[in-house]
Design an enzyme around this catalytic site. Structure first.
Site, PDB file in Angstrom:
ATOM      1  N   ARG A   1       5.299  73.599  54.807  1.00 56.85           N
ATOM      2  CA  ARG A   1       3.852  73.617  54.549  1.00 56.85           C
ATOM      3  C   ARG A   1       3.175  74.597  55.505  1.00 56.85           C
ATOM      4  O   ARG A   1       2.314  75.382  55.106  1.00 56.85           O
ATOM      5  CB  ARG A   1       3.271  72.207  54.735  1.00 56.85           C
ATOM      6  CG  ARG A   1       3.720  71.234  53.666  1.00 56.85           C
ATOM      7  CD  ARG A   1       2.927  69.940  53.712  1.00 56.85           C
ATOM      8  NE  ARG A   1       3.486  68.936  54.577  1.00 56.85           N
ATOM      9  CZ  ARG A   1       4.248  67.914  54.170  1.00 56.85           C
ATOM     10  NH1 ARG A   1       4.537  67.777  52.886  1.00 56.85           N
ATOM     11  NH2 ARG A   1       4.699  67.031  55.017  1.00 56.85           N
TER      12      ARG A   1
ATOM     13  N   PHE B   1       3.444  69.019  41.387  1.00 52.05           N
ATOM     14  CA  PHE B   1       4.154  67.898  42.021  1.00 52.05           C
ATOM     15  C   PHE B   1       3.554  67.695  43.420  1.00 52.05           C
ATOM     16  O   PHE B   1       4.238  67.713  44.424  1.00 52.05           O
ATOM     17  CB  PHE B   1       5.660  68.161  42.115  1.00 52.05           C
ATOM     18  CG  PHE B   1       6.327  68.479  40.809  1.00 52.05           C
ATOM     19  CD1 PHE B   1       6.701  67.466  39.933  1.00 52.05           C
ATOM     20  CD2 PHE B   1       6.574  69.792  40.438  1.00 52.05           C
ATOM     21  CE1 PHE B   1       7.332  67.757  38.721  1.00 52.05           C
ATOM     22  CE2 PHE B   1       7.194  70.103  39.239  1.00 52.05           C
ATOM     23  CZ  PHE B   1       7.579  69.086  38.372  1.00 52.05           C
TER      24      PHE B   1
ATOM     25  N   ASP C   1      -0.148  66.192  39.526  1.00 51.43           N
ATOM     26  CA  ASP C   1       0.863  65.158  39.714  1.00 51.43           C
ATOM     27  C   ASP C   1       0.693  64.095  38.634  1.00 51.43           C
ATOM     28  O   ASP C   1      -0.390  63.919  38.094  1.00 51.43           O
ATOM     29  CB  ASP C   1       0.737  64.511  41.107  1.00 51.43           C
ATOM     30  CG  ASP C   1       2.030  63.858  41.570  1.00 51.43           C
ATOM     31  OD1 ASP C   1       2.726  64.453  42.409  1.00 51.43           O
ATOM     32  OD2 ASP C   1       2.357  62.746  41.087  1.00 51.43           O
TER      33      ASP C   1
ATOM     34  N   ASP D   1       7.268  71.573  43.793  1.00 49.29           N
ATOM     35  CA  ASP D   1       8.066  70.701  44.671  1.00 49.29           C
ATOM     36  C   ASP D   1       8.418  69.407  43.938  1.00 49.29           C
ATOM     37  O   ASP D   1       7.916  68.332  44.273  1.00 49.29           O
ATOM     38  CB  ASP D   1       7.268  70.403  45.959  1.00 49.29           C
ATOM     39  CG  ASP D   1       8.089  69.606  46.961  1.00 49.29           C
ATOM     40  OD1 ASP D   1       9.325  69.625  46.863  1.00 49.29           O
ATOM     41  OD2 ASP D   1       7.471  68.960  47.833  1.00 49.29           O
TER      42      ASP D   1
ATOM     43  N   CYS E   1      15.098  69.436  45.883  1.00 45.77           N
ATOM     44  CA  CYS E   1      15.608  68.485  46.889  1.00 45.77           C
ATOM     45  C   CYS E   1      16.840  67.760  46.357  1.00 45.77           C
ATOM     46  O   CYS E   1      17.228  66.726  46.886  1.00 45.77           O
ATOM     47  CB  CYS E   1      14.523  67.501  47.311  1.00 45.77           C
ATOM     48  SG  CYS E   1      13.914  66.474  45.974  1.00 45.77           S
TER      49      CYS E   1
END
Ligand code: SAH
Length: 396
Positions: free
Chosen positions: A212, A228, A250, A300, A340
């Site tokens: 970030r 996201f 989101d 993300d 991830c």
């Protein structure tokens, strides 16, 4: 060791990874088990000829039948042993992230503590016990954390991984008085509300903190899409760094409610941001059809690849959102894109992006790499602990 200690004997040719200190021993590598160990019990790991290899925690209900954590035959695995492991993990965090209020203190196998996650949020700790061994040591772990850190509270959070290990749902206060309301934490001078009881994971995506901050350097003067977004952490950094406007996108209403609160808490005027509750796959298509453009898009997503069985599907999902994002970026735009999924290697992720760029008809260049932060260390003997990877792409 006494003959009463249970032991697993590996099949011929299966001992090399264990000798090289890889912690995972799959059921298929085990020839036989002596001494009927219970779930979570410590066992000896031995080669077929009986040679001692490691000590591991056993779980008859997991595909990962044993998790090795000690390669010293003479070590005594008692309370002091586990306390030292915890203390060493905390000392490592104090070395790499001194004084940081919100950080991961224990990252499971990477800290020699299989299945144990401990995140620190100021005076509160949030723990996850993801394996039978971690579960078996829960009481002791809580006691040691209290002695070592004197927290105000320790909260347990559930995780789907517990089901793969045959463990029941878990959660709630393990010690002290957890905050009844979302807690305010500071990360790199920005304030965030974190719900330790009901937020995703342990409440906040601590693994993205450094990314970030790194991405903030690219945000000034840009129109940003934070897809996201969860509770809008990237958006707060972007606006503080001078982004003109940020949209948080989101599917979770609760996450966006906290995003709203976070943007207000950090003092940004409401005409600089908007929260959109929608499915990213659908919303990006809508915007593409409308001819919408952005200068910087952050992608993300959650872990798409949850098992080898859905890796193909996951790869298609990554390609789809990246392809769409590339179509939405203006010339000279930037794409900060993450995965991830531990099962998606950095190499594979780069190939997926290559395919997406070809299909989108965009010339793309890698101008930056992202990884999980230093409080989520990657143990060299355990490459599986490297799960978060990201690229910063420049789109011509
Ligand atoms: N970037 C965030 C973390 C993102 S976590 C941060 O820095 O804090 C992934 C988020 O994706 C979650 O908030 C989840 O609600 C959301 N999500 C998952 N699938 C989605 C979908 N199909 N469409 C929109 N949001 C989705």
């Amino acid at each position: 060791m006494t003959s009463s200690t249970p032991a697993v004997f590996l099949k011929p040719g299966k001992d090399k990874p264990v000798r090289q200190r890889h912690p995972w021993i799959f059921s298929g590598a085990i020839a036989r088990v002596e001494g009927a160990p219970a779930a979570g019990e410590v066992v000896e790991v031995r080669a077929r000829d009986g040679r001692w290899l490691a000590r591991a925690e056993y779980n008859p209900r997991s595909q990962i039948r044993a998790r090795a954590f000690c390669w010293d035959e003479h070590a005594v695995v008692d309370e002091a042993f586990w306390r030292e492991r915890l203390q060493a993990a905390i000392v490592r965090r104090d070395a790499v992230l001194p004084g940081v209020e919100a950080r991961r203190l224990v990252f499971a196998e990477s800290d020699g503590l299989p299945g144990l996650i401990v995140d620190q949020y100021g005076h509160h700790l949030v723990a996850q016990f993801l394996t039978a061994g971690a579960e078996a040591r829960k009481g002791m772990t809580v006691r040691h954390l209290v002695e070592l850190l004197h927290p105000t509270s320790i909260i347990e959070r559930d995780d789907p991984m517990r089901r793969k290990e045959g463990l029941p749902p878990a959660g709630g206060a393990l010690y002290g008085h957890p905050p009844g309301e979302p807690l305010v934490i500071t990360e790199n001078d920005h304030k965030f509300l974190v719900d330790l009881r009901t937020g995703q994971k342990t409440g906040f995506y601590l693994d993205q903190a450094a990314n970030r901050a790194a991405l903030a350097a690219h945000c000034a003067g840009k129109e940003v899409l934070n897809a996201f977004s969860y509770t809008g952490a990237f958006a707060v950094y972007a606006l503080a760094a001078g982004a003109i406007h940020v949209i948080n996108l989101d599917a979770s209403r609760d996450a966006l409610a906290l995003a709203d609160a976070n943007l207000r808490l950090n003092g940004f005027s409401p005409d600089r941001w908007r929260n959109v509750e929608a499915d990213v796959f659908k919303q990006l298509r809508l915007w593409r059809d409308e001819g919408r453009g952005f200068d910087l898009i952050i992608l993300d997503p959650p872990k798409f690849a949850t098992s080898r069985g859905n890796l193909q599907r996951a790869a298609r999902g990554y390609k789809d959102i990246n392809w769409l994002a590339m179509r939405l970026l203006r010339p000279g735009g930037l794409l900060a894109t993450f995965s991830c999924s531990g099962l998606v290697s950095e190499d594979l992720f780069q190939k997926i992006l290559f395919g997406a760029a070809l299909d989108a008809g965009r010339d793309a260049r890698i101008i930056g790499h992202f990884h999980q932060g230093p409080d989520h260390p990657v143990l060299l003997t355990f490459p599986e602990s490297a799960y978060l990877k990201g690229f910063l792409l420049h789109l011509a």
